[in-house]
Design a protein around this motif. Sequence first.
Motif, PDB file in Angstrom:
ATOM      1  N   UNK B  22       0.793  -1.232   0.000  1.00 43.97           N
ATOM      2  CA  UNK B  22       0.000   0.000   0.000  1.00 43.97           C
ATOM      3  C   UNK B  22       0.817   1.269   0.000  1.00 43.97           C
ATOM      4  N   UNK B  23       2.113   1.143  -0.234  1.00 43.55           N
ATOM      5  CA  UNK B  23       2.991   2.312  -0.088  1.00 43.55           C
ATOM      6  C   UNK B  23       2.680   3.401  -1.116  1.00 43.55           C
ATOM      7  N   UNK B  24       3.063   4.608  -0.782  1.00 42.93           N
ATOM      8  CA  UNK B  24       2.786   5.769  -1.613  1.00 42.93           C
ATOM      9  C   UNK B  24       3.769   5.843  -2.784  1.00 42.93           C
ATOM     10  N   UNK B  25       3.293   6.258  -3.923  1.00 46.10           N
ATOM     11  CA  UNK B  25       4.186   6.494  -5.061  1.00 46.10           C
ATOM     12  C   UNK B  25       4.979   7.776  -4.814  1.00 46.10           C
ATOM     13  N   UNK B  26       6.255   7.773  -5.250  1.00 50.53           N
ATOM     14  CA  UNK B  26       7.083   8.978  -5.117  1.00 50.53           C
ATOM     15  C   UNK B  26       6.513  10.096  -5.995  1.00 50.53           C
ATOM     16  N   UNK B  27       6.390  11.268  -5.446  1.00 52.26           N
ATOM     17  CA  UNK B  27       5.744  12.385  -6.154  1.00 52.26           C
ATOM     18  C   UNK B  27       4.564  12.844  -5.294  1.00 52.26           C
ATOM     19  N   UNK B  28       4.440  14.163  -5.111  1.00 57.46           N
ATOM     20  CA  UNK B  28       3.397  14.683  -4.219  1.00 57.46           C
ATOM     21  C   UNK B  28       2.008  14.258  -4.680  1.00 57.46           C
ATOM     22  N   UNK B  29       1.192  13.740  -3.733  1.00 58.96           N
ATOM     23  CA  UNK B  29      -0.151  13.283  -4.109  1.00 58.96           C
ATOM     24  C   UNK B  29      -1.108  14.473  -4.191  1.00 58.96           C
ATOM     25  N   UNK B  30      -1.780  14.633  -5.332  1.00 61.14           N
ATOM     26  CA  UNK B  30      -2.784  15.699  -5.401  1.00 61.14           C
ATOM     27  C   UNK B  30      -4.052  15.296  -4.643  1.00 61.14           C
ATOM     28  N   UNK B  31      -4.634  16.225  -3.908  1.00 64.28           N
ATOM     29  CA  UNK B  31      -5.980  16.026  -3.345  1.00 64.28           C
ATOM     30  C   UNK B  31      -6.926  16.926  -4.120  1.00 64.28           C
ATOM     31  N   UNK B  32      -8.119  16.441  -4.368  1.00 67.12           N
ATOM     32  CA  UNK B  32      -9.018  17.115  -5.300  1.00 67.12           C
ATOM     33  C   UNK B  32     -10.193  17.807  -4.621  1.00 67.12           C
ATOM     34  N   UNK B  33     -10.670  17.195  -3.528  1.00 67.61           N
ATOM     35  CA  UNK B  33     -11.852  17.759  -2.880  1.00 67.61           C
ATOM     36  C   UNK B  33     -11.444  18.898  -1.952  1.00 67.61           C
ATOM     37  N   UNK B  34     -12.405  19.760  -1.645  1.00 70.44           N
ATOM     38  CA  UNK B  34     -12.108  20.940  -0.830  1.00 70.44           C
ATOM     39  C   UNK B  34     -11.576  20.528   0.545  1.00 70.44           C
ATOM     40  N   UNK B  35     -12.088  19.425   1.071  1.00 72.37           N
ATOM     41  CA  UNK B  35     -11.677  18.961   2.391  1.00 72.37           C
ATOM     42  C   UNK B  35     -10.895  17.657   2.221  1.00 72.37           C
ATOM     43  N   UNK B  36      -9.637  17.674   2.611  1.00 74.21           N
ATOM     44  CA  UNK B  36      -8.768  16.505   2.433  1.00 74.21           C
ATOM     45  C   UNK B  36      -9.320  15.274   3.147  1.00 74.21           C
ATOM     46  N   UNK B  37      -9.900  15.497   4.335  1.00 76.14           N
ATOM     47  CA  UNK B  37     -10.413  14.341   5.087  1.00 76.14           C
ATOM     48  C   UNK B  37     -11.661  13.749   4.448  1.00 76.14           C
ATOM     49  N   UNK B  38     -12.444  14.567   3.801  1.00 77.62           N
ATOM     50  CA  UNK B  38     -13.592  14.033   3.058  1.00 77.62           C
ATOM     51  C   UNK B  38     -13.080  13.117   1.942  1.00 77.62           C
TER      52      UNK B  38
END
Lengths: 398, 130
Positions: B22-38
Amino acid sequence: MSNVKTLPSWRALTQHGVMPQANHDEAARLNVLTHLNLHLSSRVIPGLRQVYEKHVHPAFVKEHGREPETRHEVRKVMMEDGYCQLWSALRRNTMEMRHQTGRAMVLRQADALSKKVEQLNKGCDTLQLDPTIEVPANISQVDIHCQPGCYYQEYYDQDVTVAASYDVGLFVTTAGLLGALSDGGGQAIANWLKAEHPNFKPKRILDLGCTVGHNAVPLAQAFPDAEVIAIDVATPCLRYAHARAKSLGVDNISFVQANVESLPQYADESFDLITSAMFWHEASHKMLPKALKTVQRLLKPEGLTIHLEQPQYHGKSVFEQFMRDWDTYNNNEPYWGPMHDLDLAEQLDKAGFDGSAMFEVGVVAKVDEKIFGKSAAGDSGEDFGRAPVWNAFGLWKK
Amino acid sequence: MTSANTSTKKSSADIDILDLAGTKAKGQRPYFLADKQVEQVLSIAMAVATELAVTRERLASLEAVLAEKGIISADAIEQFSPSAKHTAARSLDTQEYLARILRIVQQDKEEISQDDKSMEQLQRELTQTD
């Protein structure tokens, strides 16, 4: 009667000799994710055009008193729209879930895979690894298409898991449209050559950025008397690709660890055919001109170089450009946009070719119709860059 | 240039499969929704939805195996390979399932093209007098 088309199961893929084994639930998970990709491309994506035409575009024109001029202007306003945000979040998630599923599956059988690969590769001089080859910046700085470990990461000695996971997931991201060996790209080039240039019999073929060799194998099968050399910088991919080809009974390919920016081991004008599939959009403005110069140096007069890619952006509407460009920013493909902006004929010119001789041709992945259905490729909805319908560009060297 | 083309561990016994899968890919992850936790909750919901679909398919396999063989056998389910007819039925089931759990996205798309009025708007219109 339902008009909903059904998809094949991941189980329909050919079990070549190093294919990771899926248990029941892993295959089910890959099938659900394949369907999720289809759902997003055929049912959610069409709403984006409506969002743009009904809300985003009129609001832009009202605010600026003019049409949006670039895809970047479109991106800025579209990514503020809630529907576009939700689609983007779902698409990114689907990609990440596909990697987690593939990796969990191959990591649990990592030892068995390494052993099979070692057994098949043992004593073969057709696998030529070179530990001095460094991973170039264009693939070491970011994990392309969100695949953790990219193509080259080894987690332990003799590891091939990133390659195996890549092989497993091609079916998911293309909704099964690459065929039973995910080799539709190579098949497309081979079939086009046989149909359009039946007298062309290449004796020596070079495939650039071969990854798991899925496109080199059908070329080697189409030209069994040819010597095929498939190069890549990634150790796990080359090990896996060599074993995969051997298990399929293909012996006329050498898998060589090398960087296309400079291939001093090969003489000038020593290849009849130089190919690649979805390779250039992972390059960089520094790397691409050097690589094209290498291609120019290595290609024989009367020889052919041909490359599968998505079509260039030039001439497409700014909305379509925005859609095609999503992966640049959101699927870890930073060079996707810059590459699709290039004037390819000009690039070929600069590399020493006659750019005016460049041709473009649409080729479609040839899939196993008995398993995957005859019309599947045309009915899956527009995915703006994910569907395996390619634009090939190339030229015959004079 | 970087020389990441080498392994850091000697043996597969040294790797943590759960973390690595489940590890993260190298490169900043974009978040799309106004609220990251949503968006994080959405990610969890989609993973749960996938797992439920997998469970549904396992049940389908169990039923098919029971029907075919008349016995319950874990290995038979593991090895079960659906026929073309079964595969087509599952493909249709899965598409219906995804359409159900993503209904809110479909409805948002429909609302974009329909220009639905709010109840307040309708109330205003219905209570207008000459």
